[in-house]
Design a protein around this motif. Structure first.
Motif, mmCIF file in Angstrom:
data_model
loop_
_atom_site.group_PDB
_atom_site.id
_atom_site.type_symbol
_atom_site.label_atom_id
_atom_site.label_comp_id
_atom_site.label_asym_id
_atom_site.label_seq_id
_atom_site.Cartn_x
_atom_site.Cartn_y
_atom_site.Cartn_z
ATOM 1 N N ALA A 40 0.841 -1.196 0.000
ATOM 2 C CA ALA A 40 0.000 0.000 0.000
ATOM 3 C C ALA A 40 0.873 1.242 0.000
ATOM 4 C CB ALA A 40 -0.922 0.002 1.214
ATOM 5 N N GLU A 41 0.353 2.284 -0.637
ATOM 6 C CA GLU A 41 1.072 3.554 -0.793
ATOM 7 C C GLU A 41 0.220 4.689 -0.242
ATOM 8 O OE1 GLU A 41 1.940 6.533 -4.580
ATOM 9 O OE2 GLU A 41 1.475 4.418 -4.939
ATOM 10 N N SER A 42 0.808 5.501 0.604
ATOM 11 C CA SER A 42 0.088 6.649 1.159
ATOM 12 C C SER A 42 0.000 7.769 0.128
ATOM 13 C CB SER A 42 0.816 7.181 2.399
ATOM 14 O OG SER A 42 1.959 7.940 2.024
ATOM 15 N N PRO A 43 -0.882 8.742 0.377
ATOM 16 C CA PRO A 43 -0.792 9.982 -0.401
ATOM 17 C C PRO A 43 0.570 10.617 -0.109
ATOM 18 C CG PRO A 43 -2.771 9.929 0.987
ATOM 19 C CD PRO A 43 -1.911 8.794 1.409
ATOM 20 N N ALA A 64 3.575 0.251 2.924
ATOM 21 C CA ALA A 64 3.443 -0.933 3.772
ATOM 22 C C ALA A 64 3.464 -2.157 2.871
ATOM 23 C CB ALA A 64 2.141 -0.882 4.569
ATOM 24 N N LEU A 65 4.290 -3.119 3.215
ATOM 25 C CA LEU A 65 4.447 -4.334 2.419
ATOM 26 C C LEU A 65 3.854 -5.518 3.175
ATOM 27 C CD1 LEU A 65 8.251 -3.866 1.592
ATOM 28 C CD2 LEU A 65 6.307 -2.883 0.379
ATOM 29 N N SER A 66 3.099 -6.348 2.466
ATOM 30 C CA SER A 66 2.499 -7.533 3.079
ATOM 31 C C SER A 66 2.897 -8.762 2.259
ATOM 32 C CB SER A 66 0.973 -7.391 3.120
ATOM 33 O OG SER A 66 0.375 -8.532 3.691
ATOM 34 N N PHE A 67 3.706 -9.622 2.851
ATOM 35 C CA PHE A 67 4.213 -10.809 2.163
ATOM 36 C C PHE A 67 3.387 -12.045 2.530
ATOM 37 C CE2 PHE A 67 7.814 -7.921 2.681
ATOM 38 C CZ PHE A 67 8.352 -7.895 1.403
ATOM 39 N N ASP A 68 3.416 -13.048 1.659
ATOM 40 C CA ASP A 68 2.718 -14.303 1.950
ATOM 41 C C ASP A 68 3.397 -15.063 3.088
ATOM 42 O OD1 ASP A 68 0.823 -13.848 0.015
ATOM 43 O OD2 ASP A 68 1.897 -14.962 -1.540
ATOM 44 N N GLY A 69 4.714 -14.933 3.174
ATOM 45 C CA GLY A 69 5.468 -15.589 4.241
ATOM 46 C C GLY A 69 6.364 -14.587 4.947
ATOM 47 N N LYS A 70 6.971 -15.002 6.042
ATOM 48 C CA LYS A 70 7.839 -14.111 6.810
ATOM 49 C C LYS A 70 9.106 -13.775 6.026
ATOM 50 C CE LYS A 70 6.322 -15.599 11.396
ATOM 51 N NZ LYS A 70 6.749 -16.186 12.684
ATOM 52 N N LYS A 71 9.531 -12.521 6.155
ATOM 53 C CA LYS A 71 10.755 -12.056 5.507
ATOM 54 C C LYS A 71 11.682 -11.443 6.553
ATOM 55 C CE LYS A 71 9.352 -12.975 1.303
ATOM 56 N NZ LYS A 71 9.970 -14.065 0.527
ATOM 57 N N SER A 72 12.976 -11.624 6.347
ATOM 58 C CA SER A 72 13.958 -11.042 7.259
ATOM 59 C C SER A 72 14.221 -9.593 6.879
ATOM 60 C CB SER A 72 15.268 -11.827 7.194
ATOM 61 O OG SER A 72 15.885 -11.631 5.930
ATOM 62 N N TYR A 73 14.850 -8.882 7.790
ATOM 63 C CA TYR A 73 15.237 -7.502 7.517
ATOM 64 C C TYR A 73 16.106 -7.435 6.263
ATOM 65 C CZ TYR A 73 17.758 -3.108 7.905
ATOM 66 O OH TYR A 73 18.319 -1.889 7.628
ATOM 67 N N GLU A 74 17.072 -8.360 6.154
ATOM 68 C CA GLU A 74 17.983 -8.348 5.006
ATOM 69 C C GLU A 74 17.236 -8.539 3.693
ATOM 70 O OE1 GLU A 74 20.352 -8.913 8.560
ATOM 71 O OE2 GLU A 74 18.576 -9.958 7.820
ATOM 72 N N GLN A 75 16.254 -9.433 3.685
ATOM 73 C CA GLN A 75 15.479 -9.669 2.459
ATOM 74 C C GLN A 75 14.703 -8.419 2.042
ATOM 75 O OE1 GLN A 75 13.501 -13.209 4.113
ATOM 76 N NE2 GLN A 75 14.135 -14.325 2.273
ATOM 77 N N VAL A 76 14.087 -7.765 3.011
ATOM 78 C CA VAL A 76 13.301 -6.563 2.709
ATOM 79 C C VAL A 76 14.226 -5.411 2.328
ATOM 80 C CG1 VAL A 76 11.623 -4.911 3.620
ATOM 81 C CG2 VAL A 76 11.443 -7.329 4.224
ATOM 82 N N PHE A 77 15.347 -5.301 3.015
ATOM 83 C CA PHE A 77 16.331 -4.264 2.691
ATOM 84 C C PHE A 77 16.773 -4.398 1.232
ATOM 85 C CE2 PHE A 77 20.538 -2.555 2.201
ATOM 86 C CZ PHE A 77 20.559 -1.400 2.970
ATOM 87 N N ASP A 78 17.103 -5.619 0.814
ATOM 88 C CA ASP A 78 17.560 -5.846 -0.560
ATOM 89 C C ASP A 78 16.451 -5.549 -1.571
ATOM 90 O OD1 ASP A 78 20.052 -6.567 0.367
ATOM 91 O OD2 ASP A 78 19.663 -8.728 0.282
ATOM 92 N N ILE A 117 -5.273 6.594 -0.414
ATOM 93 C CA ILE A 117 -4.358 5.480 -0.153
ATOM 94 C C ILE A 117 -4.538 4.468 -1.276
ATOM 95 C CG2 ILE A 117 -3.712 3.637 1.437
ATOM 96 C CD1 ILE A 117 -4.934 5.332 3.699
ATOM 97 N N ILE A 118 -3.441 4.049 -1.881
ATOM 98 C CA ILE A 118 -3.504 3.174 -3.057
ATOM 99 C C ILE A 118 -2.988 1.780 -2.710
ATOM 100 C CG2 ILE A 118 -2.708 2.837 -5.431
ATOM 101 C CD1 ILE A 118 -2.263 5.898 -5.544
ATOM 102 N N GLY A 119 -3.772 0.777 -3.064
ATOM 103 C CA GLY A 119 -3.348 -0.606 -2.888
ATOM 104 C C GLY A 119 -2.738 -1.136 -4.178
ATOM 105 N N HIS A 120 -1.662 -1.890 -4.061
ATOM 106 C CA HIS A 120 -0.986 -2.496 -5.214
ATOM 107 C C HIS A 120 -0.931 -4.009 -5.024
ATOM 108 C CE1 HIS A 120 0.841 1.373 -6.725
ATOM 109 N NE2 HIS A 120 0.652 1.709 -5.466
ATOM 110 N N GLY A 121 -0.929 -4.736 -6.128
ATOM 111 C CA GLY A 121 -0.770 -6.184 -6.066
ATOM 112 C C GLY A 121 -1.907 -6.905 -5.370
ATOM 113 N N GLY A 122 -3.093 -6.297 -5.381
ATOM 114 C CA GLY A 122 -4.246 -6.922 -4.738
ATOM 115 C C GLY A 122 -4.428 -6.539 -3.283
ATOM 116 N N PHE A 123 -3.644 -5.585 -2.792
ATOM 117 C CA PHE A 123 -3.783 -5.148 -1.400
ATOM 118 C C PHE A 123 -5.140 -4.472 -1.218
ATOM 119 C CE2 PHE A 123 -3.348 -2.677 2.377
ATOM 120 C CZ PHE A 123 -2.388 -3.296 3.150
ATOM 121 N N ASP A 124 -5.942 -4.967 -0.270
ATOM 122 C CA ASP A 124 -7.289 -4.448 -0.031
ATOM 123 C C ASP A 124 -7.244 -3.367 1.047
ATOM 124 O OD1 ASP A 124 -9.973 -3.968 0.290
ATOM 125 O OD2 ASP A 124 -10.488 -5.988 0.980
ATOM 126 N N VAL A 125 -7.084 -2.129 0.624
ATOM 127 C CA VAL A 125 -6.973 -1.011 1.559
ATOM 128 C C VAL A 125 -8.220 -0.897 2.429
ATOM 129 C CG1 VAL A 125 -6.816 1.507 1.744
ATOM 130 C CG2 VAL A 125 -5.377 0.286 0.096
#
Length: 200
Positions: A40-43, A64-78, A117-125
């Motif tokens: 999701a993306e804010s104004p 705000a990012l919502s993943f199907d599974g857990k992600k580590s800080y390093e994965q999200v950073f990259d 507020i804009i949802g991307h990738g199917g995110f239901d705001v």
């Protein structure tokens, strides 16, 4: 983006970050969309004020990012590295993060409008913006006070007024409380026809 922080490597499904227009590439949204994740993306927050100095803060977007599974800080950073944004943070409440994008629970701050507020990738705001029961009840009370103050006897008049003047009322009417309010109007009309309302 700043140097990796190895102390923030807890794995979680939801992460938040801040993107700045002056450092992010023009196609930053497309770069994020290519990962096929829900986000999701804010104004654009371009009217936030520093409470200490009174100066307008640097313009930015909250994401705000919502993943199907857990992600580590390093994965999200990259994943976010091409966006050149601020260090990602673990999100403890996705609902709270989405509501903050419009400052819904911070009336002292500039109100950006949740419709932006804009949802991307199917995110239901909208699923994160639903009012609590107490919030909806407070709006129903407002409606009934208006109905009584204006001697309204027809449900349609309330709905028409809400559509034209009170979008928050209309949202509540469209998503619940219709049975209770319809019963209220039937009761009012019944009291009118028996003369009971005039006597009270």
């Amino acid at each position: 983006m700043a140097v990796k922080n190895s102390s923030s490597d807890g794995r979680t499904r939801t992460w938040v970050a801040v993107v700045y227009p002056d450092s992010a590439p023009d196609n930053w949204r497309e770069l994020l969309d290519e990962n096929h994740i829900e986000w999701a993306e804010s104004p654009l927050h371009d009217r936030d004020v520093d409470s200490g100095t009174g100066e307008v803060k640097k313009a930015h977007w909250h994401i705000a990012l919502s993943f199907d599974g857990k992600k580590s800080y390093e994965q999200v950073f990259d994943l976010l590295a091409p966006l050149k944004c601020a260090i990602p943070q673990r999100c403890h409440s996705l609902r709270g993060a989405i509501r903050y994008m419009a400052h819904l629970d911070n009336p002292e701050k500039f109100q950006y409008g949740s419709e932006n507020i804009i949802g991307h990738g199917g995110f239901d705001v909208q699923s994160y913006l639903k009012r609590s029961t107490s919030e909806a009840t407070a709006l129903v009370r407002e409606m009934l006070e208006w109905v009584r103050a204006n001697d309204i006897c027809e449900y349609s008049k309330l709905v028409n007024y809400a559509m034209d003047e009170k979008p928050d009322w209309f949202d509540v009417l469209a998503n619940g409380y219709t049975v209770m309010l319809s019963s209220y109007f039937r009761s009012v009309r019944g009291a009118d026809s028996s003369g009971e309302r005039k006597r009270s």
